[in-house]
Scaffold this active site. Structure first.
Site, PDB file in Angstrom:
ATOM      1  N   SER A  80      23.539 -12.936  24.822  1.00  0.00           N
ATOM      2  CA  SER A  80      23.440 -11.882  23.801  1.00  0.00           C
ATOM      3  C   SER A  80      24.638 -10.941  23.855  1.00  0.00           C
ATOM      4  CB  SER A  80      22.176 -11.054  24.010  1.00  0.00           C
ATOM      5  OG  SER A  80      21.021 -11.826  23.771  1.00  0.00           O
ATOM      6  N   LYS A 110      24.090  -6.325   6.180  1.00  0.00           N
ATOM      7  CA  LYS A 110      25.160  -5.719   7.000  1.00  0.00           C
ATOM      8  C   LYS A 110      25.951  -4.690   6.192  1.00  0.00           C
ATOM      9  CE  LYS A 110      24.671  -7.916  11.007  1.00  0.00           C
ATOM     10  NZ  LYS A 110      23.984  -7.229  12.135  1.00  0.00           N
ATOM     11  N   TYR A 121      26.001 -16.820   4.728  1.00  0.00           N
ATOM     12  CA  TYR A 121      25.537 -15.582   5.390  1.00  0.00           C
ATOM     13  C   TYR A 121      24.579 -14.844   4.450  1.00  0.00           C
ATOM     14  CZ  TYR A 121      25.828 -11.828   8.864  1.00  0.00           C
ATOM     15  OH  TYR A 121      25.539 -10.890   9.831  1.00  0.00           O
ATOM     16  N   ILE A 129      30.475 -15.390  17.649  1.00  0.00           N
ATOM     17  CA  ILE A 129      30.284 -15.621  19.092  1.00  0.00           C
ATOM     18  C   ILE A 129      29.035 -16.480  19.245  1.00  0.00           C
ATOM     19  CG2 ILE A 129      29.782 -14.528  21.318  1.00  0.00           C
ATOM     20  CD1 ILE A 129      31.172 -12.005  20.319  1.00  0.00           C
ATOM     21  N   VAL A 181      10.837  -4.005  16.171  1.00  0.00           N
ATOM     22  CA  VAL A 181      11.332  -2.865  15.391  1.00  0.00           C
ATOM     23  C   VAL A 181      10.755  -2.783  13.977  1.00  0.00           C
ATOM     24  CG1 VAL A 181      13.483  -2.602  16.689  1.00  0.00           C
ATOM     25  CG2 VAL A 181      13.450  -4.051  14.630  1.00  0.00           C
TER      26      VAL A 181
HETATM   27  P1  NAD Z   1      20.881 -12.539  19.912  1.00  0.00           P
HETATM   28  O1  NAD Z   1      19.926 -13.549  19.386  1.00  0.00           O
HETATM   29  O2  NAD Z   1      21.207 -12.603  21.342  1.00  0.00           O
HETATM   30  O3  NAD Z   1      20.382 -11.066  19.553  1.00  0.00           O
HETATM   31  C1  NAD Z   1      19.628 -10.759  18.382  1.00  0.00           C
HETATM   32  C2  NAD Z   1      18.481  -9.905  18.845  1.00  0.00           C
HETATM   33  O4  NAD Z   1      17.705  -9.418  17.742  1.00  0.00           O
HETATM   34  C3  NAD Z   1      17.522 -10.681  19.766  1.00  0.00           C
HETATM   35  O5  NAD Z   1      17.432 -10.027  21.012  1.00  0.00           O
HETATM   36  C4  NAD Z   1      16.209 -10.609  19.005  1.00  0.00           C
HETATM   37  O6  NAD Z   1      15.075 -10.557  19.854  1.00  0.00           O
HETATM   38  C5  NAD Z   1      16.405  -9.302  18.240  1.00  0.00           C
HETATM   39  N1  NAD Z   1      15.413  -9.134  17.179  1.00  0.00           N
HETATM   40  C6  NAD Z   1      15.181  -9.927  16.090  1.00  0.00           C
HETATM   41  N2  NAD Z   1      14.110  -9.472  15.398  1.00  0.00           N
HETATM   42  C7  NAD Z   1      13.659  -8.360  16.055  1.00  0.00           C
HETATM   43  C8  NAD Z   1      12.590  -7.450  15.852  1.00  0.00           C
HETATM   44  N3  NAD Z   1      11.736  -7.585  14.817  1.00  0.00           N
HETATM   45  N4  NAD Z   1      12.426  -6.429  16.734  1.00  0.00           N
HETATM   46  C9  NAD Z   1      13.267  -6.277  17.783  1.00  0.00           C
HETATM   47  N5  NAD Z   1      14.306  -7.111  18.036  1.00  0.00           N
HETATM   48  C10 NAD Z   1      14.490  -8.142  17.179  1.00  0.00           C
HETATM   49  O7  NAD Z   1      22.208 -12.706  19.016  1.00  0.00           O
HETATM   50  P2  NAD Z   1      23.527 -11.804  18.912  1.00  0.00           P
HETATM   51  O8  NAD Z   1      24.509 -12.677  18.238  1.00  0.00           O
HETATM   52  O9  NAD Z   1      23.823 -11.179  20.210  1.00  0.00           O
HETATM   53  O10 NAD Z   1      23.102 -10.681  17.837  1.00  0.00           O
HETATM   54  C11 NAD Z   1      23.172  -9.299  18.097  1.00  0.00           C
HETATM   55  C12 NAD Z   1      23.783  -8.546  16.921  1.00  0.00           C
HETATM   56  O11 NAD Z   1      25.147  -8.929  16.795  1.00  0.00           O
HETATM   57  C13 NAD Z   1      23.121  -8.828  15.577  1.00  0.00           C
HETATM   58  O12 NAD Z   1      23.070  -7.616  14.839  1.00  0.00           O
HETATM   59  C14 NAD Z   1      24.104  -9.782  14.923  1.00  0.00           C
HETATM   60  O13 NAD Z   1      24.033  -9.723  13.510  1.00  0.00           O
HETATM   61  C15 NAD Z   1      25.402  -9.199  15.434  1.00  0.00           C
HETATM   62  N6  NAD Z   1      26.586 -10.053  15.320  1.00  0.00           N
HETATM   63  C16 NAD Z   1      26.582 -11.307  15.863  1.00  0.00           C
HETATM   64  C17 NAD Z   1      27.713 -12.104  15.762  1.00  0.00           C
HETATM   65  C18 NAD Z   1      27.743 -13.496  16.334  1.00  0.00           C
HETATM   66  O14 NAD Z   1      28.540 -14.312  15.875  1.00  0.00           O
HETATM   67  N7  NAD Z   1      26.936 -13.809  17.328  1.00  0.00           N
HETATM   68  C19 NAD Z   1      28.843 -11.608  15.104  1.00  0.00           C
HETATM   69  C20 NAD Z   1      28.828 -10.319  14.567  1.00  0.00           C
HETATM   70  C21 NAD Z   1      27.672  -9.548  14.684  1.00  0.00           C
HETATM   71  O1  0WE Z   2      24.517 -11.949  12.182  1.00  0.00           O
HETATM   72  C1  0WE Z   2      24.612 -13.120  12.476  1.00  0.00           C
HETATM   73  C2  0WE Z   2      23.371 -14.014  12.526  1.00  0.00           C
HETATM   74  C3  0WE Z   2      22.092 -13.236  12.469  1.00  0.00           C
HETATM   75  C4  0WE Z   2      20.859 -14.080  12.228  1.00  0.00           C
HETATM   76  C5  0WE Z   2      20.672 -15.334  12.808  1.00  0.00           C
HETATM   77  C6  0WE Z   2      19.485 -16.037  12.559  1.00  0.00           C
HETATM   78  C7  0WE Z   2      19.261 -17.431  13.088  1.00  0.00           C
HETATM   79  C8  0WE Z   2      17.797 -17.758  13.233  1.00  0.00           C
HETATM   80  C9  0WE Z   2      19.864 -13.558  11.442  1.00  0.00           C
HETATM   81  N1  0WE Z   2      18.712 -14.223  11.201  1.00  0.00           N
HETATM   82  C10 0WE Z   2      18.505 -15.442  11.747  1.00  0.00           C
HETATM   83  N2  0WE Z   2      17.329 -16.094  11.476  1.00  0.00           N
HETATM   84  C11 0WE Z   2      16.959 -17.239  12.116  1.00  0.00           C
HETATM   85  O2  0WE Z   2      15.902 -17.820  11.817  1.00  0.00           O
HETATM   86  N3  0WE Z   2      25.863 -13.633  12.718  1.00  0.00           N
HETATM   87  C12 0WE Z   2      27.017 -12.804  12.493  1.00  0.00           C
HETATM   88  C13 0WE Z   2      26.116 -15.037  13.143  1.00  0.00           C
HETATM   89  C14 0WE Z   2      26.429 -15.850  11.924  1.00  0.00           C
HETATM   90  O3  0WE Z   2      25.461 -16.216  11.057  1.00  0.00           O
HETATM   91  C15 0WE Z   2      26.082 -16.927  10.038  1.00  0.00           C
HETATM   92  C16 0WE Z   2      27.456 -17.004  10.272  1.00  0.00           C
HETATM   93  C17 0WE Z   2      27.687 -16.294  11.490  1.00  0.00           C
HETATM   94  C18 0WE Z   2      28.996 -16.052  12.149  1.00  0.00           C
HETATM   95  C19 0WE Z   2      25.521 -17.528   8.897  1.00  0.00           C
HETATM   96  C20 0WE Z   2      26.356 -18.211   8.007  1.00  0.00           C
HETATM   97  C21 0WE Z   2      27.722 -18.267   8.230  1.00  0.00           C
HETATM   98  C22 0WE Z   2      28.292 -17.684   9.377  1.00  0.00           C
END
Ligand code: NAD
Ligand code: 0WE
Length: 261
Positions: A19, A162, A155, A191, A65
């Site tokens: 995470s 966002k 997305y 990531i 949340v």
């Molecule tokens: P992650 O799955 O590790 O974290 C997402 C978290 O959201 C999880 O811990 C999940 O339990 C929590 N969550 C979802 N629904 C919830 C609810 N109802 N109540 C409380 N918590 C809830 O994945 P991540 O990639 O570390 O995502 C963290 C943040 O980073 C997100 O906002 C995501 O959009 C953002 N982000 C991710 C990327 C990427 O490529 N991974 C890039 C830019 C931004």
């Molecule tokens: O914010 C995100 C992903 C957040 C996310 C991921 C899931 C997967 C499982 C939100 N909701 C869900 N619901 C699920 O059921 N990112 C920034 C990662 C991400 O998501 C994409 C990306 C990237 C990068 C979706 C399409 C294209 C690129």
């Protein structure tokens, strides 16, 4: 003496060791912070408990949340445990899986509501309670993505959520400025995390950004480093900001012509 010696805060959104929130937690721990963790769902408890223990965290509480009562309960416990806090990390997003593929025009009312509720409104809900635990000010950080600014196919409704989240950062920054509370976002590049691997087109995004961005892909440690800056006193003059930690991807217009051959 670390940057966060004698500072305490809450981290929402650790699901496992991949995470982004965990990358930020580790960076803060290195600087001496005392951390409390909140996670969603009983199934994550067995993942988050040992991670929290490894950073000597005295506080791990479940909180969905979407449930105001659950949020109230976590903050009541946080007040008991910590008295006051200095920072809060919001690293939470969710849209129903069907919404992250296919046509944006087919977004459902229910999917839109869920995505905006969990991914955007939750920041307001957490900030409202955090304020009461930050009598001398503090710093709040959330996580966003480039799909808020420019169209990122698939997305879809998350891009809209966002965009709303980034506007929410600015409105909260204005409102909470009078309480000496700063509110900022990090716009991270792709990531590999649990949320990301649940997305069909994620792997292609990751390799494309890796090719196009001046610095290539970023990782959780890069976000942790920027997070420790935005949550610390070193960023005392910064609020309402969206800081890109994306290897420079967002500055690019046309890609390198050598790539197009
Ligand atoms: P992650 O799955 O590790 O974290 C997402 C978290 O959201 C999880 O811990 C999940 O339990 C929590 N969550 C979802 N629904 C919830 C609810 N109802 N109540 C409380 N918590 C809830 O994945 P991540 O990639 O570390 O995502 C963290 C943040 O980073 C997100 O906002 C995501 O959009 C953002 N982000 C991710 C990327 C990427 O490529 N991974 C890039 C830019 C931004
Ligand atoms: O914010 C995100 C992903 C957040 C996310 C991921 C899931 C997967 C499982 C939100 N909701 C869900 N619901 C699920 O059921 N990112 C920034 C990662 C991400 O998501 C994409 C990306 C990237 C990068 C979706 C399409 C294209 C690129």
């Amino acid at each position: 003496m670390g940057l966060f010696t004698d500072k305490k805060g809450l981290i929402f959104g650790v699901a496992n060791k991949n995470s982004i929130a965990w990358g930020i937690a580790q960076a803060l721990h290195e600087e001496g912070a005392t951390l409390g963790f909140s996670y969603a769902g009983e199934i994550l408890k067995k993942r988050v408990d040992p991670l929290a223990a490894s950073l000597n965290s005295p506080f791990v509480e479940e909180c969905d949340v979407t449930d105001d009562g659950a949020i109230d309960a976590v903050f009541a416990k946080a007040q008991e445990q910590f008295g006051t806090i200095d920072f809060l990390v919001h690293s939470i997003a969710f849209a129903p899986r069907e919404e992250l593929t296919g046509r944006f025009v087919d977004t459902t009312r229910a999917g839109f509501r869920t995505a905006l509720d969990i991914s955007c409104y939750s920041l307001v809900a957490l900030a409202k309670r955090a304020r009461t635990l930050m009598p001398d000010g503090g710093s709040i950080l959330t996580m966003t993505y480039f799909g808020a600014e420019k169209v990122t196919p698939n997305y879809n409704v998350m891009g809209v959520a966002k965009a709303a989240l980034e506007a929410t950062v600015r409105y909260l920054a204005w409102d909470l400025g009078k309480d000496n509370i700063r509110v900022n976002a990090i716009s991270a590049g792709p990531i590999k995390t649990l949320a990301a691997s649940g997305v069909g087109s994620f792997r292609k995004s990751l390799s494309y950004v890796g090719e196009v961005a001046p610095l290539g892909n970023v990782d959780q440690a890069n976000v942790g480093d920027a997070g420790r800056f935005l949550l610390s006193n070193w960023s005392g003059g910064i609020t309402g900001e969206v800081l890109h930690v994306d290897g420079g991807y967002n500055i690019m217009g046309a890609p390198d012509p050598e790539m197009m051959e």
